[in-house]
Design a protein around this motif. Structure first.
Motif, PDB file in Angstrom:
ATOM      1  N   LEU A   1      60.858 -27.729   9.855  1.00 60.89           N
ATOM      2  CA  LEU A   1      61.608 -26.759  10.656  1.00 60.89           C
ATOM      3  C   LEU A   1      61.163 -25.367  10.227  1.00 60.89           C
ATOM      4  O   LEU A   1      61.400 -24.941   9.101  1.00 60.89           O
ATOM      5  N   LEU A   2      60.513 -24.646  11.119  1.00 63.32           N
ATOM      6  CA  LEU A   2      59.870 -23.397  10.744  1.00 63.32           C
ATOM      7  C   LEU A   2      60.846 -22.260  10.491  1.00 63.32           C
ATOM      8  O   LEU A   2      60.608 -21.401   9.638  1.00 63.32           O
ATOM      9  N   ILE A   3      61.954 -22.234  11.247  1.00 61.19           N
ATOM     10  CA  ILE A   3      62.914 -21.142  11.069  1.00 61.19           C
ATOM     11  C   ILE A   3      64.296 -21.755  10.860  1.00 61.19           C
ATOM     12  O   ILE A   3      65.047 -22.003  11.803  1.00 61.19           O
ATOM     13  N   ASP A   4      64.604 -22.039   9.604  1.00 64.40           N
ATOM     14  CA  ASP A   4      65.902 -22.616   9.264  1.00 64.40           C
ATOM     15  C   ASP A   4      66.845 -21.507   8.801  1.00 64.40           C
ATOM     16  O   ASP A   4      66.514 -20.316   8.855  1.00 64.40           O
ATOM     17  N   ALA A   5      68.007 -21.892   8.333  1.00 65.74           N
ATOM     18  CA  ALA A   5      68.999 -20.895   7.931  1.00 65.74           C
ATOM     19  C   ALA A   5      68.535 -20.083   6.724  1.00 65.74           C
ATOM     20  O   ALA A   5      68.848 -18.895   6.611  1.00 65.74           O
ATOM     21  N   SER A   6      67.777 -20.696   5.833  1.00 65.66           N
ATOM     22  CA  SER A   6      67.272 -19.967   4.670  1.00 65.66           C
ATOM     23  C   SER A   6      66.297 -18.881   5.090  1.00 65.66           C
ATOM     24  O   SER A   6      66.290 -17.776   4.532  1.00 65.66           O
ATOM     25  N   GLU A   7      65.463 -19.167   6.087  1.00 61.20           N
ATOM     26  CA  GLU A   7      64.515 -18.181   6.581  1.00 61.20           C
ATOM     27  C   GLU A   7      65.243 -17.066   7.330  1.00 61.20           C
ATOM     28  O   GLU A   7      64.924 -15.879   7.184  1.00 61.20           O
ATOM     29  N   ALA A   8      66.228 -17.434   8.142  1.00 63.07           N
ATOM     30  CA  ALA A   8      67.003 -16.426   8.871  1.00 63.07           C
ATOM     31  C   ALA A   8      67.784 -15.529   7.925  1.00 63.07           C
ATOM     32  O   ALA A   8      67.979 -14.335   8.191  1.00 63.07           O
ATOM     33  N   LYS A   9      68.218 -16.086   6.813  1.00 59.22           N
ATOM     34  CA  LYS A   9      68.980 -15.321   5.823  1.00 59.22           C
ATOM     35  C   LYS A   9      68.169 -14.145   5.286  1.00 59.22           C
ATOM     36  O   LYS A   9      68.718 -13.058   5.040  1.00 59.22           O
ATOM     37  N   LYS A  10      66.857 -14.306   5.134  1.00 56.56           N
ATOM     38  CA  LYS A  10      66.023 -13.232   4.598  1.00 56.56           C
ATOM     39  C   LYS A  10      66.072 -11.994   5.492  1.00 56.56           C
ATOM     40  O   LYS A  10      66.155 -10.861   5.014  1.00 56.56           O
ATOM     41  N   THR A  11      66.014 -12.225   6.793  1.00 60.83           N
ATOM     42  CA  THR A  11      66.084 -11.101   7.733  1.00 60.83           C
ATOM     43  C   THR A  11      67.451 -10.442   7.688  1.00 60.83           C
ATOM     44  O   THR A  11      67.575  -9.215   7.726  1.00 60.83           O
ATOM     45  N   LEU A  12      68.498 -11.255   7.598  1.00 60.43           N
ATOM     46  CA  LEU A  12      69.849 -10.703   7.533  1.00 60.43           C
ATOM     47  C   LEU A  12      70.070  -9.917   6.242  1.00 60.43           C
ATOM     48  O   LEU A  12      70.758  -8.889   6.244  1.00 60.43           O
ATOM     49  N   GLN A  13      69.489 -10.355   5.147  1.00 58.17           N
ATOM     50  CA  GLN A  13      69.621  -9.598   3.897  1.00 58.17           C
ATOM     51  C   GLN A  13      69.029  -8.197   4.051  1.00 58.17           C
ATOM     52  O   GLN A  13      69.588  -7.224   3.541  1.00 58.17           O
ATOM     53  N   LEU A  14      67.916  -8.107   4.746  1.00 55.42           N
ATOM     54  CA  LEU A  14      67.309  -6.799   4.989  1.00 55.42           C
ATOM     55  C   LEU A  14      68.210  -5.938   5.871  1.00 55.42           C
ATOM     56  O   LEU A  14      68.450  -4.759   5.583  1.00 55.42           O
ATOM     57  N   ILE A  15      68.743  -6.524   6.929  1.00 54.16           N
ATOM     58  CA  ILE A  15      69.621  -5.775   7.840  1.00 54.16           C
ATOM     59  C   ILE A  15      70.886  -5.319   7.125  1.00 54.16           C
ATOM     60  O   ILE A  15      71.302  -4.158   7.245  1.00 54.16           O
ATOM     61  N   PHE A  16      71.492  -6.196   6.365  1.00 56.12           N
ATOM     62  CA  PHE A  16      72.714  -5.817   5.652  1.00 56.12           C
ATOM     63  C   PHE A  16      72.417  -4.743   4.603  1.00 56.12           C
ATOM     64  O   PHE A  16      73.259  -3.880   4.326  1.00 56.12           O
ATOM     65  N   GLY A  17      71.235  -4.789   4.010  1.00 58.87           N
ATOM     66  CA  GLY A  17      70.841  -3.747   3.066  1.00 58.87           C
ATOM     67  C   GLY A  17      70.698  -2.397   3.749  1.00 58.87           C
ATOM     68  O   GLY A  17      71.084  -1.360   3.200  1.00 58.87           O
ATOM     69  N   ILE A  18      70.156  -2.409   4.967  1.00 56.91           N
ATOM     70  CA  ILE A  18      70.037  -1.171   5.742  1.00 56.91           C
ATOM     71  C   ILE A  18      71.422  -0.621   6.067  1.00 56.91           C
ATOM     72  O   ILE A  18      71.677   0.588   5.935  1.00 56.91           O
ATOM     73  N   TYR A  19      72.326  -1.488   6.475  1.00 52.08           N
ATOM     74  CA  TYR A  19      73.690  -1.051   6.770  1.00 52.08           C
ATOM     75  C   TYR A  19      74.380  -0.492   5.529  1.00 52.08           C
ATOM     76  O   TYR A  19      75.115   0.499   5.601  1.00 52.08           O
ATOM     77  N   GLN A  20      74.148  -1.124   4.385  1.00 48.89           N
ATOM     78  CA  GLN A  20      74.754  -0.625   3.143  1.00 48.89           C
ATOM     79  C   GLN A  20      74.259   0.773   2.817  1.00 48.89           C
ATOM     80  O   GLN A  20      75.038   1.660   2.436  1.00 48.89           O
ATOM     81  N   SER A  21      72.969   0.996   2.980  1.00 49.62           N
ATOM     82  CA  SER A  21      72.402   2.317   2.707  1.00 49.62           C
ATOM     83  C   SER A  21      72.970   3.358   3.666  1.00 49.62           C
ATOM     84  O   SER A  21      73.336   4.465   3.250  1.00 49.62           O
ATOM     85  N   ALA A  22      73.056   2.994   4.954  1.00 50.64           N
ATOM     86  CA  ALA A  22      73.582   3.935   5.942  1.00 50.64           C
ATOM     87  C   ALA A  22      75.040   4.282   5.657  1.00 50.64           C
ATOM     88  O   ALA A  22      75.470   5.423   5.867  1.00 50.64           O
ATOM     89  N   ALA A  23      75.807   3.312   5.179  1.00 49.92           N
ATOM     90  CA  ALA A  23      77.231   3.531   4.910  1.00 49.92           C
ATOM     91  C   ALA A  23      77.460   4.376   3.665  1.00 49.92           C
ATOM     92  O   ALA A  23      78.392   5.185   3.613  1.00 49.92           O
ATOM     93  N   THR A  24      76.613   4.200   2.652  1.00 46.44           N
ATOM     94  CA  THR A  24      76.822   4.887   1.378  1.00 46.44           C
ATOM     95  C   THR A  24      76.021   6.179   1.265  1.00 46.44           C
ATOM     96  O   THR A  24      76.318   7.015   0.407  1.00 46.44           O
ATOM     97  N   GLY A  25      74.991   6.328   2.115  1.00 44.65           N
ATOM     98  CA  GLY A  25      74.130   7.493   2.014  1.00 44.65           C
ATOM     99  C   GLY A  25      73.195   7.433   0.828  1.00 44.65           C
ATOM    100  O   GLY A  25      72.608   8.444   0.438  1.00 44.65           O
ATOM    101  N   LYS A  26      73.043   6.255   0.245  1.00 43.22           N
ATOM    102  CA  LYS A  26      72.202   6.085  -0.935  1.00 43.22           C
ATOM    103  C   LYS A  26      71.112   5.047  -0.673  1.00 43.22           C
ATOM    104  O   LYS A  26      71.257   4.175   0.184  1.00 43.22           O
ATOM    105  N   ALA A  27      70.036   5.146  -1.440  1.00 41.58           N
ATOM    106  CA  ALA A  27      68.987   4.131  -1.365  1.00 41.58           C
ATOM    107  C   ALA A  27      69.523   2.801  -1.889  1.00 41.58           C
ATOM    108  O   ALA A  27      70.357   2.770  -2.808  1.00 41.58           O
ATOM    109  N   VAL A  28      69.067   1.715  -1.287  1.00 33.82           N
ATOM    110  CA  VAL A  28      69.474   0.373  -1.691  1.00 33.82           C
ATOM    111  C   VAL A  28      68.232  -0.405  -2.096  1.00 33.82           C
ATOM    112  O   VAL A  28      67.228  -0.411  -1.381  1.00 33.82           O
ATOM    113  N   GLU A  29      68.304  -1.043  -3.233  1.00 33.48           N
ATOM    114  CA  GLU A  29      67.205  -1.904  -3.682  1.00 33.48           C
ATOM    115  C   GLU A  29      67.668  -3.348  -3.595  1.00 33.48           C
ATOM    116  O   GLU A  29      68.685  -3.720  -4.198  1.00 33.48           O
ATOM    117  N   LEU A  30      66.929  -4.160  -2.861  1.00 33.83           N
ATOM    118  CA  LEU A  30      67.301  -5.558  -2.694  1.00 33.83           C
ATOM    119  C   LEU A  30      67.038  -6.325  -3.976  1.00 33.83           C
ATOM    120  O   LEU A  30      66.035  -6.102  -4.669  1.00 33.83           O
TER     121      LEU A  30
END
Length: 351
Positions: free
Chosen positions: A316-345
């Motif tokens: 299965l090429l795109i399972d939940a573990s693979e989708a999670k990686k993209t969501l981690q990036l998106i949630f990191g972007i949202y965290q940075s936008a909310a706090t006004g600070k750089a976020v390191e994953l």
């Protein structure tokens, strides 16, 4: 494998616009068959069931208890994706769910664990990865054809009209959509950028709601640094009339590639005679301004991979573990936008 008892039975939950791509994909495969459909709107479910000559389920419980259903396609509003995937897998059904998979990393982890314990599959739709031109670009980057990548940029200057939000009241709300231009309209682009250019380490982002009367962002910019050292930007919007095609620009010490949607419009690589520089024009599919207009071929190819994985013939090429990686990036972007600070994953978020 021929149709009939040897074909895997699918049910579709949610009979909105995206469901027709899942139904079309199921019907296009000889080793899959559509068993029935369900929607909280009985009228929508009955109309779809009649058109497809399949069962119209009266409740989601009827779907999950039907022994003829091997897998469920979840095509509902975003806030129902994780709960329905959880319920389906606990009932012994494999799942192919539309994006986004969930609204938190914790939900992703829970779904991954349930899939393991229930011995079922959970796939997440990311149909653009199956494009032949996307695969060509991915191969070029992985082979080192561009040399060291210096920049990897993503531009998604989309437009959604007021009716897009008013006709579906759940849209634009934090509770039921989870995010805006990035999480919902832009997630496929983010997935492609990460898939092609690799994991991201550091993020600095800003977001605004400038045009639409909604709770989520309609304009967002992020500056990112990949683990490889490559720099890039992500721009996402639903407020830029009339909308423009998604654009990915890759620059390296030995060349550059530009994608408009899934079409290569620039390919300049040292020593490569297959040079492409062509006048850019709008493609026939204008999903940047109309979300109902997408190429159905990607769903068919992803459905084929899903069915092949059900048989045990392919990974299965795109399972939940693979989708999670993209969501981690998106949630990191949202965290940075909310706090006004750089976020390191965290390292485990980028592996």
């Amino acid at each position: 494998m021929s149709r009939g008892k040897t074909a895997y039975g699918f049910a579709v939950i949610g009979c909105g616009a995206i469901s027709r791509y899942h139904i079309h994909a199921i019907q296009a495969l000889e080793d899959a068959r559509l068993v029935g459909v369900y929607d909280e709107s009985e009228t929508a479910a009955e109309k779809t069931a009649a058109a497809c000559h399949v069962r119209c389920y009266k409740s989601r419980e009827d779907v999950f208890s039907d022994p003829s259903v091997d897998a469920v396609c979840i095509c509902t509003p975003s806030f129902l994706h994780a709960p329905l995937a959880r319920q389906a897998m606990l009932s012994g059904k494999s799942v192919l769910v539309e994006k986004p998979l969930a609204f938190s990393v914790q939900e992703c982890d829970e779904l991954i664990q349930i899939a393991k314990e229930s011995r079922v599959l959970i796939g997440v739709v990311s149909q653009l990865r199956f494009s032949s031109e996307i695969m060509r670009v991915k191969q070029a980057v992985d082979s080192g054809a561009l040399g060291r990548i210096t920049r990897a940029d993503l531009y998604m200057k989309y437009y959604r009209n007021p009716e897009y939000f008013s006709q579906s009241p759940w849209r634009g709300t934090l509770e039921k959509e989870g995010g805006g231009a990035l999480l919902n309209q832009g997630i496929h682009g983010v997935d492609l950028l990460r898939y092609i250019a690799g994991p991201v380490k550091t993020i600095y982002a800003m977001s605004r709601t400038l045009v639409h009367p909604v709770e989520v962002e309609d304009t967002l910019n992020a500056s990112i640094s990949f683990t490889s050292g490559t720099l890039g930007v992500i721009e996402a919007s639903t407020a830029d009339w009339p909308g423009s095609p998604r654009r990915i620009e890759l620059n390296g010490e030995s060349g550059n590639i530009i994608l408009d949607e899934n079409k290569i419009v620039r390919w300049e690589i040292k020593g490569d005679e297959n040079r492409i520089i062509q006048k850019e024009k709008d493609s026939e599919e204008s999903s940047w301004c109309d979300p109902a207009r997408i190429d159905p071929q990607g769903h068919i190819q992803q459905m084929q991979n899903f069915v092949s994985a059900l048989r045990g013939d392919s990974k299965l090429l795109i399972d939940a573990s693979e989708a999670k990686k993209t969501l981690q990036l998106i949630f990191g972007i949202y965290q940075s936008a909310a706090t006004g600070k750089a976020v390191e994953l965290e390292p485990e978020a980028i592996g």
